[in-house]
Design a protein around this motif. Structure first.
Motif, PDB file in Angstrom:
ATOM      1  N   GLU A 288      -4.126   2.923  -4.195  1.00 48.19           N
ATOM      2  CA  GLU A 288      -4.374   3.538  -3.608  1.00 48.19           C
ATOM      3  C   GLU A 288      -3.525   4.337  -1.755  1.00 48.19           C
ATOM      4  N   VAL A 289      -2.918   5.440  -1.366  1.00 49.77           N
ATOM      5  CA  VAL A 289      -2.611   5.287  -0.256  1.00 49.77           C
ATOM      6  C   VAL A 289      -3.354   6.333   0.407  1.00 49.77           C
ATOM      7  N   ARG A 290      -3.569   6.508   1.087  1.00 49.19           N
ATOM      8  CA  ARG A 290      -4.474   6.655   2.358  1.00 49.19           C
ATOM      9  C   ARG A 290      -4.520   7.731   3.606  1.00 49.19           C
ATOM     10  N   ASP A 291      -3.468   8.665   4.091  1.00 47.60           N
ATOM     11  CA  ASP A 291      -3.328   9.186   5.135  1.00 47.60           C
ATOM     12  C   ASP A 291      -2.763   8.522   5.975  1.00 47.60           C
ATOM     13  N   SER A 333       8.786   4.210   0.101  1.00 50.27           N
ATOM     14  CA  SER A 333       8.262   3.464  -0.068  1.00 50.27           C
ATOM     15  C   SER A 333       8.678   1.953   0.618  1.00 50.27           C
ATOM     16  N   SER A 334       9.318   2.099   0.899  1.00 50.49           N
ATOM     17  CA  SER A 334       9.664   0.634   2.235  1.00 50.49           C
ATOM     18  C   SER A 334       8.181  -0.256   2.523  1.00 50.49           C
ATOM     19  N   ILE A 335       7.300   1.040   3.536  1.00 51.04           N
ATOM     20  CA  ILE A 335       6.159   0.889   3.393  1.00 51.04           C
ATOM     21  C   ILE A 335       5.390   0.420   2.423  1.00 51.04           C
ATOM     22  N   LEU A 336       5.098   0.763   1.535  1.00 52.44           N
ATOM     23  CA  LEU A 336       3.912   0.582   0.397  1.00 52.44           C
ATOM     24  C   LEU A 336       4.907  -0.905  -0.207  1.00 52.44           C
ATOM     25  N   GLU A 346      -3.980   3.298   5.366  1.00 49.15           N
ATOM     26  CA  GLU A 346      -4.623   3.032   4.656  1.00 49.15           C
ATOM     27  C   GLU A 346      -2.967   2.371   3.200  1.00 49.15           C
ATOM     28  N   VAL A 347      -3.096   1.661   2.225  1.00 46.61           N
ATOM     29  CA  VAL A 347      -2.630   1.531   1.820  1.00 46.61           C
ATOM     30  C   VAL A 347      -3.562   0.142   0.964  1.00 46.61           C
ATOM     31  N   LEU A 348      -3.943   0.786  -0.201  1.00 49.46           N
ATOM     32  CA  LEU A 348      -5.670  -0.126  -1.099  1.00 49.46           C
ATOM     33  C   LEU A 348      -4.557  -0.420  -2.716  1.00 49.46           C
ATOM     34  N   PHE A 349      -4.080  -2.179  -2.681  1.00 50.12           N
ATOM     35  CA  PHE A 349      -3.479  -1.909  -3.577  1.00 50.12           C
ATOM     36  C   PHE A 349      -4.947  -2.817  -4.255  1.00 50.12           C
ATOM     37  N   ASN A 350      -4.973  -2.986  -6.092  1.00 49.34           N
ATOM     38  CA  ASN A 350      -6.298  -3.212  -6.644  1.00 49.34           C
ATOM     39  C   ASN A 350      -7.637  -3.074  -5.252  1.00 49.34           C
ATOM     40  N   GLY A 351      -8.053  -2.337  -4.277  1.00 46.52           N
ATOM     41  CA  GLY A 351      -9.411  -1.969  -3.830  1.00 46.52           C
ATOM     42  C   GLY A 351      -8.740  -2.828  -1.961  1.00 46.52           C
ATOM     43  N   GLU A 352      -7.839  -3.870  -2.486  1.00 46.14           N
ATOM     44  CA  GLU A 352      -7.838  -4.406  -1.144  1.00 46.14           C
ATOM     45  C   GLU A 352      -6.492  -3.558  -0.376  1.00 46.14           C
ATOM     46  N   ASP A 353      -6.847  -3.843   0.718  1.00 46.70           N
ATOM     47  CA  ASP A 353      -6.098  -3.026   2.246  1.00 46.70           C
ATOM     48  C   ASP A 353      -4.735  -3.963   2.863  1.00 46.70           C
ATOM     49  N   LEU A 354      -3.007  -3.287   1.554  1.00 44.54           N
ATOM     50  CA  LEU A 354      -2.639  -4.744   2.283  1.00 44.54           C
ATOM     51  C   LEU A 354      -1.629  -3.757   3.929  1.00 44.54           C
ATOM     52  N   SER A 355      -2.063  -3.220   4.011  1.00 47.06           N
ATOM     53  CA  SER A 355      -1.350  -3.455   5.298  1.00 47.06           C
ATOM     54  C   SER A 355      -2.056  -3.733   6.767  1.00 47.06           C
ATOM     55  N   LYS A 356      -2.843  -4.381   6.053  1.00 48.23           N
ATOM     56  CA  LYS A 356      -4.094  -5.685   7.453  1.00 48.23           C
ATOM     57  C   LYS A 356      -3.401  -6.435   7.226  1.00 48.23           C
ATOM     58  N   THR A 357      -2.005  -6.653   6.451  1.00 50.20           N
ATOM     59  CA  THR A 357      -1.742  -8.368   6.324  1.00 50.20           C
ATOM     60  C   THR A 357       0.267  -7.237   7.050  1.00 50.20           C
TER      61      THR A 357
END
Lengths: 550, 341, 294
Positions: A288-291, A333-336, A346-357
């Motif tokens: 899930e990509v949010r804003d 796509s580079s961000i994802l 936010e980039v939620l992957f299986n519910g976890e925000d990947l952009s935190k790392t």
């Protein structure tokens, strides 16, 4: 009487491995006022033919046999000085990569004047106004001001217009267009092709359009010649070549050209079409990509590459991301892929925000293996000093605990899976063909069994027939491994073949999103409609090729 | 046009940090002198008291940043210190000797450009021809020539064996009188004075050292010209020009050569660097009374203020030359002004 | 399948590289010659002192300034020392100085260049300023200044030569790293779980090495010239040590009176060495990248 006649032309090149025949005895004619398309994949000798006609072959190339004539003049026997008089005045040429085709440090107006003066089409007193007229003829606004512009100040499409202006300044009878739209955006492509055909018919000229794109040739040319390995395999009226191809190779090309109303399997020759695999889709969000936003610090202030993008990719789903260059699709796509950090969102992957790392640390993140990517330019994506085996094995070595022996067998297993002969595994990238490289790239991406695969124009650099094979391979792998795709492309027709949903981006924003078929057939946004109409329209087959061949 | 002016301004401001860096480095070099500079400047007969006095006079007892400020102010005022061997201010010595060095260097550069650029162009347009082979030999052999050795060989051949060159001792044989000082360049001053005999004599003295230096700079220039021409000639816009039927001359000069000039001009910076260095060696071989031989003489008697003054002066000269190269470049290349905006 | 294996492609790259190497040697015998000349230099440097007919430092006033003869192939100098022996013995010192200097600048330059090219940012700006400052000096002149300041020793010649060479290596590595920083294979390596340092050391740097080797070879020649130039003006090596630059300097005093052999032979030896490395560099350039041939 025909304007150009080529009889049994042979062209050879001296190379380290001896003489190579690039053109092996081809014959063709261009009538007055006719637009002839020469279609072929890379290495077919189509460009060499046109350069031979201009007598502008590269070093080492020579016409080793046959006849070339233009309006009754024997071009093969003509002296170099006679050729110089013909070039630009009788026969002109435009090229791919228009920006490089212009002298970077000379004003475009002066470059047009050079040609006008050379062929005595203008005098010192009126040369400037003639040059401006030539710019106006190719529909450049503010021709007066553009006269003083340097190529770097103009867009790619504008540069191509200037190249056309130079080519047509002296009213030649024949225009040779060598891949005139390659490297241009799809909407610019259409504008340039429309302009060329309009000018040609206005001036009652003949043209030779050289292209790899059968659809483009079918749309803009009167007649088509199909070349393969230096030989002509088929010749005929455009719609006839497209709708009722006689030669097996043409049939393959026609089939492989993505177009409306055709499934991905139908790109292949009938005997290669396997049943469409069953796809498992789960109604759970994977990504899930949010804003999402990304702002780069440019030299002249901040550049907003991505301006608030939100979308969802479900498990097992394939989503297409479409747009022209600079629309922000690559940045997204580079961000994802976690190679780039977003500015916000936010980039939620299986519910976890990947952009935190942060991207910098993500290479050691346990989720690294879950998101992989297939690159646009396979050659560029391989370390030139590694063999295919090392390339495919690299993620296994870094991201799994496999022992060396285990990795070896896994690499071979992967090679089989993507249809790469195992004996090619010890080759270096430069020893592999385009299609083989694409397979290596895919094998590497699926090696660590990711859940989510980003495909960044994986077929953009491939010939259509190989593109067809690779697209089908991707469909099979998706079904077999239960992958989710984000397919990034500029070509809606290709995206449609592989994707359930399509997202259209423009200037960093999503302008339209929805089910693939729906976006293709009834687009709601004007930009989507422009994109769709700009793509070349090959004639719709009256008789489906599959049944014709059966 | 305003873009161009802005570019010029930008280029000039760009050289300010470089000049600052140069001053810092040369300050560090003066402070890195072996032993205590105060002991050294006080001379061999000094006692503790006079050393301390010198230390205070030179500001060596102050903290380093303050010492640097004093040094920088001195440099800004044109004060490079006092030479112990000549007893004169270093800046005055350098100013007196600079024209000799410049006359030699510029003559050599003009000479080598006049030879190297045509050879490079010809070699690129006729690959595999005699000119191309000549170019290759020149390029590879040329960069292998130690300047000082070339000079010695030329003296042996043209002075000792053939006797057509004057004795390699300075700018003018002692039987002639120096022309009145106008520019400091003997060739120009003698021409202004209308003294053609002296002019000829000065030219004779100049030929061998200038040829020695030119031989050294020929190679990189010819190599770069050839490479730049080759790459320009194989570019897409040349194909467009050919496809438009333009004449060979037009293609070669208006299209290829002007584009090829850009990398050649960039190389000139490097060539200047080599030339200014080689200048020192050539001046020593030919006893040329320029700033190079001044520095060598100073080195022999451990006159450090003179040596460091020379290093700083050369660096400033080089920065100025680079600035001129940069400006020339941005005049020719329209793309430069655009970047600056 | 359309992408059939073409048989003309050699099966492995090692084979291909060797083929290419042999091809270059065959089509360009000059490169072969360069390798042979290098062998001569290395032999002279390694066993030189053992094979010279005379002691290079023993003077004998009775045979001073004799022209070349069967006894003294290159003649004798003003102190009666055998010029041939001195030229041979000097090889080791001249090569040692340049190899040491180039090795130092190669290591430091690659390190700084990699850092600047990969991470960019303020570090890159600072390093760039530093290199700009070094290159703002005419290089030979800076070397003079450094040796004059640090003291007149052979080690300082090495340091000075290294310092003036560092910007070249750093700039080259920086550029090579920079163009590969955003390359597909770098991104792919990150996707495969490589950390930044791993990507830099194992994927990017090895690909930048070939152009570096060309630079090293060309640079060795230049370093020899530089060191010889410094000793020619009396810096670094002191008499009576045998060194080519200083021998030319001493011989130059006798050239106007016609004793040419004093300066000629060491000068030729110097040229031979520099020429070897330049030829080698050009040859390597052809092997590494035939397109770059100039």
């Amino acid at each position: 009487m025909s304007l150009v006649s080529i009889k049994d032309l042979k062209v050879s090149f001296k190379t380290r491995r001896g003489n190579v025949q690039a053109v092996r005895g081809i014959s063709l004619e261009v009538a007055k006022g006719e637009v002839l398309g020469i279609v072929g994949e890379s290495g077919s000798g189509k460009s060499v033919t046109s350069y031979a006609l201009m007598r502008l072959l590269d070093k080492g190339g020579s016409i080793s046999g046959g006849d070339l004539s233009y309006g009754g003049i024997d071009l093969k026997a003509a002296s170099e000085n006679e050729m110089k008089d013909l070039r630009g005045r009788e026969i002109s040429m435009i090229f791919q990569n228009p920006r490089a085709a212009l002298n970077p440090i000379r004003k475009v107006g002066h470059q047009i004047e050079d040609v006008l003066c050379r062929h005595a089409k203008a005098t010192r007193s009126n040369v400037r106004s003639e040059a401006i007229k030539a710019l106006e003829a190719v529909k450049i606004n503010d021709a007066e001001q553009r006269y003083d512009a340097y190529p770097f100040e103009l867009s790619g499409g504008m540069c191509q217009r200037v190249v056309i202006a130079i080519a047509l300044a002296c009213d030649p009878k024949l225009l040779i267009a060598d891949e005139p739209t390659t490297g241009l955006d799809i909407t610019t492509q259409k504008a340039v092709m429309d302009l060329i055909t309009e000018l040609i018919s206005e001036r009652d000229m003949s043209a030779l359009v050289i292209t790899h794109d059968l659809g483009l040739a079918a749309q803009y040319c009167d007649r088509i010649v199909v070349m393969k390995d230096g030989e002509v395999v088929e010749e005929g009226q455009s719609d006839q070549v497209f709708t009722a191809p006689k030669h097996q190779y043409t049939l393959k090309l026609v089939d492989a050209t993505p177009r409306i109303g055709v499934s991905v399997r139908e790109l292949l020759l009938p005997d290669q079409r396997t049943p469409f695999p069953e796809l498992k889709k789960v109604d759970l969000p994977l990504l899930e990509v949010r804003d999402l936003t990304k702002t780069f610090q440019g030299k002249s202030g901040p550049v907003h590459a991505v301006k608030g993008v939100s979308f969802t990719v479900k498990k097992g789903q394939s989503v297409g991301l479409v747009g022209e260059s600079g629309c922000g699709k690559s940045t997204t796509s580079s961000i994802l892929a976690r190679l780039l950090d977003p500015t916000s969102g936010e980039v939620l992957f299986n519910g976890e925000d990947l952009s935190k790392t942060p991207a910098r640390k993500f290479s050691r993140d346990p989720r690294r293996a879950s998101i992989q990517m297939v690159f646009q330019d396979a050659t560029d994506s391989f370390n030139p000093r590694h063999t295919a085996r090392q390339i495919i094995g690299e993620p296994l070595a870094r991201l799994t605990q496999m022992a060396r022996k285990q990795r070896r067998s896994r690499v071979e297993e992967l090679a089989v899976l993507v249809g790469l002969p195992v004996k090619l595994l010890d080759r270096f990238p430069h020893q592999l063909s385009g299609g083989q490289k694409a397979r290596v790239g895919i094998a590497r991406a699926i090696a660590v069994e990711p859940e989510f695969l980003i495909l960044d124009e994986p077929t953009a650099a491939l010939d259509v027939s190989i593109q067809a094979v690779v697209l089908n391979l991707l469909v099979d792998l998706r079904a077999r491994l239960g992958l989710s795709f984000l397919f990034v492309s500029h070509d809606l027709h290709v995206v449609r073949l592989l994707c359930d949903e399509v997202i259209v981006m423009k200037e960093g924003k999503i302008v339209e999103a929805g089910a693939a078929e729906q976006v293709m057939t009834s687009p709601t946004h004007a930009y989507t409609r422009t994109l769709l109409s700009a793509a070349p329209h090959p004639p719709i087959l009256t008789v489906p090729t599959s049944s014709a061949a059966e | 046009m305003t873009g161009r002016l802005a570019t010029v301004g930008l280029r000039i401001t760009h050289s300010i940090p470089v000049i600052l860096g140069v001053v810092v480095v040369s300050f560090l070099l003066t402070r890195a002198l072996p032993g205590d500079p105060a002991v050294y400047f006080a001379g061999p007969a000094a006692d503790a008291a006079s050393i301390a006095q010198i230390r205070t006079a030179l500001g060596l007892d102050k903290p380093l940043p303050e010492q640097f400020l004093i040094y920088a102010t001195d440099v800004l005022r044109g004060d490079f210190g006092q030479s112990i061997s000549t007893g004169q201010p270093v800046s005055e010595d350098l100013a007196n000797r600079l024209p000799a060095s410049l006359e030699l260097t510029l003559t050599a550069l003009l000479l080598s450009c006049a030879i190297a650029i045509p050879i490079g162009v010809l070699a690129a347009t006729r690959p595999g021809s005699a000119v191309d082979h000549l170019c290759r030999i020149l390029v590879t052999a040329g960069v292998s020539l130690p300047t000082f050795f070339t000079g010695v060989v030329l003296i042996y051949v043209f002075y000792y064996l053939l006797g057509i060159a004057p004795s390699p001792l300075g700018r003018l044989d002692f039987i002639y009188i120096e022309p009145d000082h106008v520019t400091g360049f003997y060739l120009i001053d003698a021409a202004i004075a209308g003294d053609w005999e002296t002019w000829l004599a000065a030219l004779k003295q100049l030929v061998l050292p200038a040829v020695t230096l030119a031989l050294f700079t020929l190679a990189p220039l010819a190599r770069m010209t050839r490479a730049a021409m080759l790459s320009a000639l194989s570019s897409d816009y040349i194909r467009t020009a050919r496809a438009s039927g333009l004449t060979d001359n037009k293609v070669l000069f208006t299209y290829a050569f002007r584009n090829a000039l850009l990398p050649v001009i960039t190389t000139l910076g490097m060539v200047f660097s080599f030339t200014l260095g080689a200048n020192v060696l050539v001046e020593k071989v030919f006893a040329w009374p320029g700033i190079g031989s001044y520095a060598v003489e100073a080195l022999v008697v451990s006159d450090y203020a003179a040596v460091q003054g020379f290093v700083l002066a050369m660096a400033l000269l080089f920065v100025a030359l680079n600035l001129i190269i940069d400006l020339t470049y941005s005049m020719i290349d329209p793309r430069i002004g655009f970047e600056a905006k | 399948m359309t992408d059939v294996v073409s048989n003309s492609v050699p099966p492995t790259r090692n084979h291909g590289a060797l083929d290419h190497f042999l091809y270059v040697l065959r089509s360009n015998p000059v490169t072969l010659l360069a390798f042979m000349m290098l062998a001569v230099l290395l032999v002279a440097a390694l066993v030189g002192p053992a094979i010279t007919p005379y002691d290079p430092l023993t003077s004998n006033a009775a045979i001073a300034l004799q022209p070349p003869s069967l006894d003294h192939w290159f003649g004798t100098d003003n102190l009666g020392r055998d010029v041939f022996s001195r030229v041979i013995v000097a090889t080791r010192l001249d090569l040692a100085i340049s190899v040491a200097a180039v090795a130092l600048s190669f290591v430091i330059g690659s390190l700084l260049g990699s850092i600047a090219g990969y991470w960019g940012g303020w570090l890159d700006s600072v390093l760039n300023r530093l290199f700009d400052t070094i290159m703002a000096f005419p290089l030979f002149v800076l070397a003079m200044g450094i040796v004059a300041a640090l003291g007149n020793t052979v080690e300082n010649i090495v340091y000075a030569t290294a310092v003036i060479n560092i910007p070249f290596y750093a700039r080259l590595v920086r550029a090579e790293v920079n163009i590969r920083r955003e390359a597909g294979f770098t991104q792919a390596a990150k996707l495969s779980g490589n950390s930044d340092i791993r990507v830099l050391a194992l994927h990017i740097f090895p690909n930048a090495l070939p152009p570096m080797m060309v630079q090293v070879s060309l640079n060795l020649g230049w370093a020899i010239l530089n060191a010889a130039g410094l000793s020619f003006i009396g810096l670094g090596v002191r008499p009576p040590t045998a060194e080519w630059g200083i021998m030319v300097a001493e011989g130059a005093n006798f050239i106007v009176s016609g004793e040419w052999w004093l300066a000629l032979f060491p000068g030729l030896a110097l040229m031979f060495a520099v020429f070897t490395f330049n030829l080698l560099g050009d040859g390597l350039r052809d092997i590494v990248d035939p397109r770059q041939r100039t």
